[in-house]
Design a protein around this motif. Sequence first.
Motif, PDB file in Angstrom:
ATOM      1  N   THR A  61       3.719 -14.125   3.252  1.00 54.09           N
ATOM      2  CA  THR A  61       2.410 -13.483   3.101  1.00 54.09           C
ATOM      3  C   THR A  61       2.338 -12.694   1.801  1.00 54.09           C
ATOM      4  O   THR A  61       1.331 -12.742   1.080  1.00 54.09           O
ATOM      5  N   ALA A  62       3.416 -11.981   1.459  1.00 57.22           N
ATOM      6  CA  ALA A  62       3.435 -11.191   0.231  1.00 57.22           C
ATOM      7  C   ALA A  62       3.306 -12.090  -1.005  1.00 57.22           C
ATOM      8  O   ALA A  62       2.548 -11.780  -1.937  1.00 57.22           O
ATOM      9  N   PHE A  63       4.039 -13.198  -1.027  1.00 59.11           N
ATOM     10  CA  PHE A  63       3.953 -14.129  -2.159  1.00 59.11           C
ATOM     11  C   PHE A  63       2.564 -14.752  -2.258  1.00 59.11           C
ATOM     12  O   PHE A  63       2.020 -14.910  -3.351  1.00 59.11           O
ATOM     13  N   ARG A  64       2.002 -15.112  -1.125  1.00 59.95           N
ATOM     14  CA  ARG A  64       0.649 -15.686  -1.132  1.00 59.95           C
ATOM     15  C   ARG A  64      -0.352 -14.687  -1.694  1.00 59.95           C
ATOM     16  O   ARG A  64      -1.167 -15.022  -2.561  1.00 59.95           O
ATOM     17  N   ASP A  65      -0.303 -13.446  -1.203  1.00 62.39           N
ATOM     18  CA  ASP A  65      -1.235 -12.426  -1.682  1.00 62.39           C
ATOM     19  C   ASP A  65      -1.028 -12.141  -3.167  1.00 62.39           C
ATOM     20  O   ASP A  65      -1.999 -11.934  -3.912  1.00 62.39           O
ATOM     21  N   PHE A  66       0.227 -12.139  -3.611  1.00 66.82           N
ATOM     22  CA  PHE A  66       0.511 -11.892  -5.019  1.00 66.82           C
ATOM     23  C   PHE A  66      -0.104 -12.968  -5.902  1.00 66.82           C
ATOM     24  O   PHE A  66      -0.753 -12.665  -6.910  1.00 66.82           O
ATOM     25  N   SER A  67       0.087 -14.228  -5.528  1.00 69.16           N
ATOM     26  CA  SER A  67      -0.426 -15.328  -6.351  1.00 69.16           C
ATOM     27  C   SER A  67      -1.940 -15.457  -6.275  1.00 69.16           C
ATOM     28  O   SER A  67      -2.563 -16.050  -7.164  1.00 69.16           O
ATOM     29  N   MET A  68      -2.541 -14.884  -5.238  1.00 67.89           N
ATOM     30  CA  MET A  68      -4.000 -14.907  -5.101  1.00 67.89           C
ATOM     31  C   MET A  68      -4.627 -13.621  -5.626  1.00 67.89           C
ATOM     32  O   MET A  68      -5.818 -13.375  -5.420  1.00 67.89           O
ATOM     33  N   ASP A  69      -3.827 -12.801  -6.328  1.00 64.97           N
ATOM     34  CA  ASP A  69      -4.300 -11.546  -6.941  1.00 64.97           C
ATOM     35  C   ASP A  69      -4.860 -10.568  -5.923  1.00 64.97           C
ATOM     36  O   ASP A  69      -5.806  -9.815  -6.219  1.00 64.97           O
ATOM     37  N   ASN A  70      -4.269 -10.557  -4.726  1.00 59.68           N
ATOM     38  CA  ASN A  70      -4.681  -9.599  -3.702  1.00 59.68           C
ATOM     39  C   ASN A  70      -3.767  -8.373  -3.672  1.00 59.68           C
ATOM     40  O   ASN A  70      -3.741  -7.643  -2.687  1.00 59.68           O
ATOM     41  N   SER A  71      -3.018  -8.168  -4.746  1.00 61.00           N
ATOM     42  CA  SER A  71      -2.142  -7.011  -4.850  1.00 61.00           C
ATOM     43  C   SER A  71      -1.951  -6.683  -6.321  1.00 61.00           C
ATOM     44  O   SER A  71      -2.278  -7.479  -7.200  1.00 61.00           O
ATOM     45  N   GLN A  72      -1.413  -5.492  -6.587  1.00 62.33           N
ATOM     46  CA  GLN A  72      -1.062  -5.096  -7.941  1.00 62.33           C
ATOM     47  C   GLN A  72       0.428  -4.795  -7.990  1.00 62.33           C
ATOM     48  O   GLN A  72       0.921  -3.969  -7.214  1.00 62.33           O
ATOM     49  N   ALA A  73       1.099  -5.470  -8.890  1.00 59.02           N
ATOM     50  CA  ALA A  73       2.541  -5.257  -9.046  1.00 59.02           C
ATOM     51  C   ALA A  73       2.894  -5.489 -10.514  1.00 59.02           C
ATOM     52  O   ALA A  73       3.230  -6.600 -10.907  1.00 59.02           O
ATOM     53  N   PRO A  74       2.811  -4.445 -11.354  1.00 59.86           N
ATOM     54  CA  PRO A  74       3.135  -4.615 -12.772  1.00 59.86           C
ATOM     55  C   PRO A  74       4.597  -4.962 -12.961  1.00 59.86           C
ATOM     56  O   PRO A  74       5.430  -4.743 -12.070  1.00 59.86           O
ATOM     57  N   LEU A  75       4.914  -5.522 -14.114  1.00 55.10           N
ATOM     58  CA  LEU A  75       6.306  -5.797 -14.430  1.00 55.10           C
ATOM     59  C   LEU A  75       7.121  -4.517 -14.320  1.00 55.10           C
ATOM     60  O   LEU A  75       6.645  -3.430 -14.669  1.00 55.10           O
ATOM     61  N   ARG A  76       8.347  -4.669 -13.838  1.00 57.41           N
ATOM     62  CA  ARG A  76       9.194  -3.486 -13.665  1.00 57.41           C
ATOM     63  C   ARG A  76       9.455  -2.801 -15.002  1.00 57.41           C
ATOM     64  O   ARG A  76       9.620  -3.453 -16.038  1.00 57.41           O
ATOM     65  N   SER A  77       9.461  -1.471 -14.955  1.00 56.28           N
ATOM     66  CA  SER A  77       9.838  -0.686 -16.131  1.00 56.28           C
ATOM     67  C   SER A  77      11.354  -0.529 -16.140  1.00 56.28           C
ATOM     68  O   SER A  77      11.980  -0.389 -15.084  1.00 56.28           O
TER      69      SER A  77
END
Length: 327
Positions: free
Chosen positions: A26-42
């Motif tokens: 579910t997390a991967f699906r939401d990520f690829s469908m732009d239903n979450s925000q997760a910037p590149l790690r600092s």
Amino acid sequence: MKILVLTAAEVRQAIRMKIAIDVMKTAFRDFSMDNSQAPLRSKISADKSNGTVLLMPAITDSDLAIKIVSVFDNYHHLALPLIHAMIIVLDVSTGKPLALLEGGSITAIRTGAASGAATDVLARNDAKSVAIIGSGVQARTQLEAVCTVRKIEKAWVYSPNTEHAEIFASEMSGREPIPDDLCVVTSSMEAIQDADIICTATTSNTPVFDGNYIKKGTHVNAIGSFTPKMQEVDPVTISKSLVVVDSRKSVLEEAGDLIIPIEANIVKKDHIHAELGAIISNTLLGRTNRNQITYFKSCGVAVQDVAAAQLAVQEAKRLGLGTVISL
């Protein structure tokens, strides 16, 4: 302010791998469908200590968290883990801190669950054997996750440190759903040549197996390398595989497995077929025939940590785990 604190043991008690794999899908699906925000790690480099500190925030419609990770690999003589981490869960509406979790256990479980999700989506349905390259904490959840989604009958483990590999085998052999037949081998080639699934969980800067020796139809999970100069999987394997990733943006910034052959013009950027979430959502196809070699590269995205941490908190409350403290 009161927050729930979960130890590593409590996190492991709270999260079952089968459920974690479904949550990762579910997390991967939401990520690829732009239903979450997760910037590149600092990243902050501690060059004198040969270490890296990573900051990984993410937010979804219902969850918010940040993970702090340190990876220091020069303190083996102190018997310290390679990775230290913690996760702070916050209320998505108010920003109030809700929970503090030991993050190494979350990282291992969610990384294993990610490979479990990729294996379930990409590996042949009749896959029965697995090779594990590496024998640390991450290797343990890789093995557990693969055995959760496929009926594994035979497993090989290889590590340059044979003693570590033997400890790994004695601790993991026969632990449900892992088979009794877990064999320590003395070379990576011996581990991979008959394996239907290969999992690499190392911090190597050079390829840990020769792609000329993997058989048709193999699925590879590569989860160890997380910098442009780290490389677990060789260009031979990359060039002949259907390449699937957790995040295109992330792997093109961080994954030496892909950056190195791209910069050498062995493959192009468009050799990356899909993000796993796009296949899970049926936007793109995954494996199309049983002889196809599939490769999943995960550098890790913070939405995984948010999802896994939220699962841990929910299950801990249900099971009465953890300690509530006042700050």
